[in-house]
Design a protein around this motif. Structure first.
Motif, PDB file in Angstrom:
ATOM      1  N   ILE A  18       0.811  -1.424  -0.256  1.00  0.00           N
ATOM      2  CA  ILE A  18      -0.095  -0.395  -0.851  1.00  0.00           C
ATOM      3  C   ILE A  18       0.914   1.297   0.129  1.00  0.00           C
ATOM      4  O   ILE A  18       0.167   2.357  -0.996  1.00  0.00           O
ATOM      5  CB  ILE A  18      -0.836  -0.380   1.064  1.00  0.00           C
ATOM      6  CG1 ILE A  18      -2.086  -1.034   1.016  1.00  0.00           C
ATOM      7  CG2 ILE A  18      -1.941   0.782   1.372  1.00  0.00           C
ATOM      8  CD1 ILE A  18      -2.951  -1.204  -0.028  1.00  0.00           C
ATOM      9  N   PRO A  19       2.225   1.589   1.131  1.00  0.00           N
ATOM     10  CA  PRO A  19       2.597   3.069   0.598  1.00  0.00           C
ATOM     11  C   PRO A  19       3.080   2.468  -0.698  1.00  0.00           C
ATOM     12  O   PRO A  19       3.245   4.180  -1.105  1.00  0.00           O
ATOM     13  CB  PRO A  19       3.847   2.599   2.203  1.00  0.00           C
ATOM     14  CG  PRO A  19       3.054   1.752   2.319  1.00  0.00           C
ATOM     15  CD  PRO A  19       2.056   0.788   1.832  1.00  0.00           C
ATOM     16  N   HIS A  20       3.772   1.868  -1.542  1.00  0.00           N
ATOM     17  CA  HIS A  20       4.124   2.007  -2.785  1.00  0.00           C
ATOM     18  C   HIS A  20       3.303   2.421  -3.935  1.00  0.00           C
ATOM     19  O   HIS A  20       3.313   3.127  -4.066  1.00  0.00           O
ATOM     20  CB  HIS A  20       5.010   1.215  -3.161  1.00  0.00           C
ATOM     21  CG  HIS A  20       6.425   0.148  -1.860  1.00  0.00           C
ATOM     22  ND1 HIS A  20       7.215   0.693  -2.342  1.00  0.00           N
ATOM     23  CD2 HIS A  20       5.799  -0.696  -1.094  1.00  0.00           C
ATOM     24  CE1 HIS A  20       8.495   0.431  -1.161  1.00  0.00           C
ATOM     25  NE2 HIS A  20       7.250  -0.396  -0.693  1.00  0.00           N
ATOM     26  N   PHE A  41      -6.796   6.315  -7.812  1.00  0.00           N
ATOM     27  CA  PHE A  41      -7.641   5.027  -8.063  1.00  0.00           C
ATOM     28  C   PHE A  41      -8.225   4.906  -6.456  1.00  0.00           C
ATOM     29  O   PHE A  41      -9.514   4.823  -6.532  1.00  0.00           O
ATOM     30  CB  PHE A  41      -6.830   4.040  -8.409  1.00  0.00           C
ATOM     31  CG  PHE A  41      -7.654   2.779  -8.607  1.00  0.00           C
ATOM     32  CD1 PHE A  41      -8.946   2.406  -9.188  1.00  0.00           C
ATOM     33  CD2 PHE A  41      -7.600   1.402  -7.293  1.00  0.00           C
ATOM     34  CE1 PHE A  41     -10.115   1.637  -9.083  1.00  0.00           C
ATOM     35  CE2 PHE A  41      -8.637   0.646  -6.901  1.00  0.00           C
ATOM     36  CZ  PHE A  41      -9.391   0.145  -8.460  1.00  0.00           C
ATOM     37  N   LEU A  42      -7.443   4.401  -5.513  1.00  0.00           N
ATOM     38  CA  LEU A  42      -7.786   4.527  -4.285  1.00  0.00           C
ATOM     39  C   LEU A  42      -8.083   5.247  -3.666  1.00  0.00           C
ATOM     40  O   LEU A  42      -9.198   5.801  -2.882  1.00  0.00           O
ATOM     41  CB  LEU A  42      -6.523   4.159  -3.257  1.00  0.00           C
ATOM     42  CG  LEU A  42      -5.893   3.117  -3.411  1.00  0.00           C
ATOM     43  CD1 LEU A  42      -4.318   2.877  -2.810  1.00  0.00           C
ATOM     44  CD2 LEU A  42      -6.283   2.012  -3.041  1.00  0.00           C
TER      45      LEU A  42
END
Length: 188
Positions: free
Chosen positions: A111-113, A123-124
């Motif tokens: 997630i961090p990447h 998108f998120l």
């Protein structure tokens, strides 16, 4: 013929522990954002499609979920218990939580990447907006079922004010609302 089709559509789908597990497994797998998005799935499938619950039972399950640790996901446990007793509670709990453990274990480091990527971050962000929209829609549906007279309207408004202004734990609001409901029932 139209009346027969409507009557057939209103018939409840037979209950099974397997279907209950698969339903909560699906919900747990696609749930994103706040647990309150869960309410959209519950209402659509368990009340409208499967007809295993009524709106009132769903509201009761949400209220029970609010006074227990892990508020919204424990609603699944309560619904499982309501539908299938102890075994239903276990099946629903396993179904809702298994996907979370799986996805967190494989996606946590990624997630961090992903957030650093402009495209993936956008998108998120879009998924977050969709989750907020689902929560707003479910809130409106549940409010229509819960606010049925002047007393419940007054209770809803005063609870919202107390929650927003004083940040009171929602368990106290549920307990207070239940006590007011009990007093009003005894008074009538």
């Amino acid at each position: 013929t139209k009346g027969v089709a409507l009557a057939a559509a209103a018939v409840a789908v037979p209950f099974s522990l397997t279907t209950l597990f698969l339903f909560f497994l699906k919900v747990g797998a696609v749930l994103f954002g706040s647990g309150y998005v869960l309410l959209a799935f519950l209402r659509t499938d368990l009340v409208d499609r499967l007809r295993w619950l009524t709106e009132a039972q769903l509201l009761d399950a949400v209220a029970v979920g609010q006074i227990t640790p892990g508020p919204v996901f424990t609603t699944a446990t309560f619904i499982g218990y309501l539908l299938g007793g102890f075994r239903g509670a276990v099946v629903a709990t396993l179904g809702i939580f298994l996907p979370s453990f799986f996805f967190v274990s494989i996606s946590g480091p990624l997630i961090p990447h992903l957030r650093r990527s402009p495209l993936a971050g956008a998108f998120l962000d879009g998924v977050n907006v969709g989750a907020w929209s689902l929560m707003a829609a479910v809130t409106l549906f549940l409010a229509r079922a819960a606010v049925i007279d002047f007393t419940t309207l007054l209770l809803a408004i005063s609870s919202a004010v107390v929650l927003i202004r004083y940040r009171v734990n929602s368990a106290w609001l549920v307990l207070g609302g239940g006590m007011i409901g009990l007093v009003m029932t005894l008074w009538r």
